[in-house]
Design an enzyme around this catalytic site. Structure first.
Site: not given
Length: 482
Positions: A176, A251, A285, A383
């Site tokens: 997906k 992750e 990331c 973040e």
């Protein structure tokens, strides 16, 4: 239009359109122009993809490791042959400069090559028994159907980083991709189709992540979910998968600190900090989110970083000379604007950038540096996922380590120093799964990648990556001694 509604969903070796006729639209973030439509699959079609993977699992699990390896080798070579085509498509749907996109395609292909080799190195174990008349051994077996949910920021590399080890281990996959960037995933699945991967081994579903995710979490046939994305979504997957006790490889978010000691090579540190922070417009990331610089070199380092920022060229990634592209969408742009506005309202000083850029109509924000930053600002806690970085001075190493660890995240951290003893001591105290010392590009197929704390579970890459898709079966056999 690059991809029609009849060519975006792949189940049991067939390309299908959604039974409802519904589609999701794909836009180029550099221009906001629609470039494609792909099927928005229903709950029933997602279930069909899982059934296809389950039906193919037994046969694929019994294929020899050498045979599985051969498919991955062929896919690797085909991806390399098509690097330019795949890179241009990636830039159009994701926005990163073409040169970065080429690098991502090579990186993506490297996982196919690595796991073509690792497929042959999944070893069991013989255990010396404590009692006579017993033989003990451990037998590795593929876990079963794997659901791979991939993000938009690396729409090719994150597909192969998950799919390659799963296939190498003998698992079947339901893939997906992110709804913003399904086209790269479609092209990679076509590569697997062209090299003759058996039907049902890989299945692709596109559409609503909530609806599809619910099917993947609730299905007892899906034994493992591997996901890259936000910590918030990762927690939802953990909760939703608990009823079937699925294995999870997550992750998740990061908030990477970069420490610059007073003995560091400041030219290298500034060059690498800029490369880390502004690569993919800050949408990685492990990109630098907070820079901590020793007060003795803060001004010099800041000046050098400003010089690097002035050399960046915003624009459409397909244009010559562009080094930083757009943010992925309006939501990403608005988050960056909010963080900068919050910082400035609390006393931060903008020393480079600091505003939206109209450009060719996409979601652009100038590469930005903030100084006079305090810990109560959102940018120090959240973040960013954008081209903004705060610079914070420190006076002692202990102070820098404490500030670097002051976060719920623990994915990656970076350190610049020429003192080996300091490097080792600081590395051991940083609470992060990945540490770069004088290096902001630690990602590679042959090494484990993953975080601590709320940055996730499990590892991708290296020999550890294939173990995420393996169950160890312990066998105890009693025999008569001759």
């Amino acid at each position: 239009m690059l991809v029609g509604t009849k060519h975006g969903m792949y189940i049991n070796g067939e390309w299908l359109s959604a039974a409802t006729g519904e589609v999701i639209e794909v836009f180029n973030p550099a221009t906001r122009e629609k470039i494609a439509e792909v099927p928005s699959c229903s709950k029933e079609e997602a279930e069909l993809a899982v059934q296809s993977a389950q039906a193919a699992f037994e046969a694929w699990a019994n294929v020899t490791a050498r045979e599985r390896s051969s498919f991955l080798y062929k896919a690797y070579h085909k991806m390399i042959e098509r690097k330019e085509e795949l890179a241009r498509l990636l830039t159009m749907e994701q926005g990163k400069p073409l040169q970065e996109a080429r690098g991502e395609i090579e990186f993506a292909a490297s996982f196919l090559l690595w796991y073509a080799e690792e497929a042959n190195r999944v070893y069991g174990e013989m255990i010396p028994a404590a009692k006579k008349g017993k033989r003990l051994w451990v037998v590795p077996k593929p876990i079963g159907v794997v659901a791979a949910i991939t993000p938009w920021n690396f729409p090719s590399a994150m597909v192969t980083r998950k799919v390659a080890p799963a296939i190498a281990a003998g698992c079947t996959v339901v893939l997906k991709p992110a709804e913003q960037t399904p086209l790269s995933a479609i092209k990679i699945v076509r590569v697997f189709e062209e090299v003759g991967l058996p039907k049902g081994v890989i299945n692709l579903v596109t559409g609503d992540p909530v609806q599809i995710g619910k099917v993947l979490m609730e299905s007892s046939d899906v034994r493992s979910i591997t996901f890259t994305g936000s910590t918030e979504v990762g927690k939802l997957l953990m909760k939703g998968s608990a009823q079937n006790v699925k294995k999870l490889s997550l992750e998740l978010g990061g908030h990477a600190p970069l420490l610059v000691l007073d003995d560091a090579d400041l030219d290298l540190a500034a060059e690498q900090a800029a490369a880390s922070k502004y690569r993919n417009c800050g949408q990685t990331c492990i990109c630098t989110n907070r820079i901590f610089v020793h007060e003795n070199v803060k001004d010099t380092f800041t000046q050098k970083l400003q010089e690097k920022v002035r050399q960046l060229h915003l624009g459409n990634g397909l244009e010559e000379g562009v080094t930083i592209g757009p943010l992925i969408d309006k939501g990403g742009l608005e988050k960056v604007k909010r963080q900068v506005e919050d910082s400035v309202s609390k006393g931060a000083v903008v020393t480079a950038g600091g505003k939206e850029w109209n450009g060719p109509g996409g979601y652009y924000y100038e590469p930005t540096i903030l100084t006079n930053v305090s810990n109560d600002m959102k940018i120090m806690k959240e973040e960013t996922f954008g081209p903004v970085v705060p610079i914070v001075p420190f006076t002692s190493i202990d102070e820098a380590i404490k500030a670097a660890n002051d976060t719920d995240y623990g994915l990656a951290a970076f350190l610049f120093t020429n003192d080996l003893s300091k490097a080792i001591n600081i590395m051991e105290k940083l609470e992060y799964g990945i540490i770069g010392i004088n290096d902001v590009f630690p990602g590679t197929a042959e090494a484990p990648f993953g975080g601590m704390k709320e940055s996730g579970l499990g590892r991708e890459g290296g020999h550890e990556g294939i173990q995420e898709f393996i169950e160890m079966k312990y066998v105890s056999l009693a025999i008569k001694e001759l």
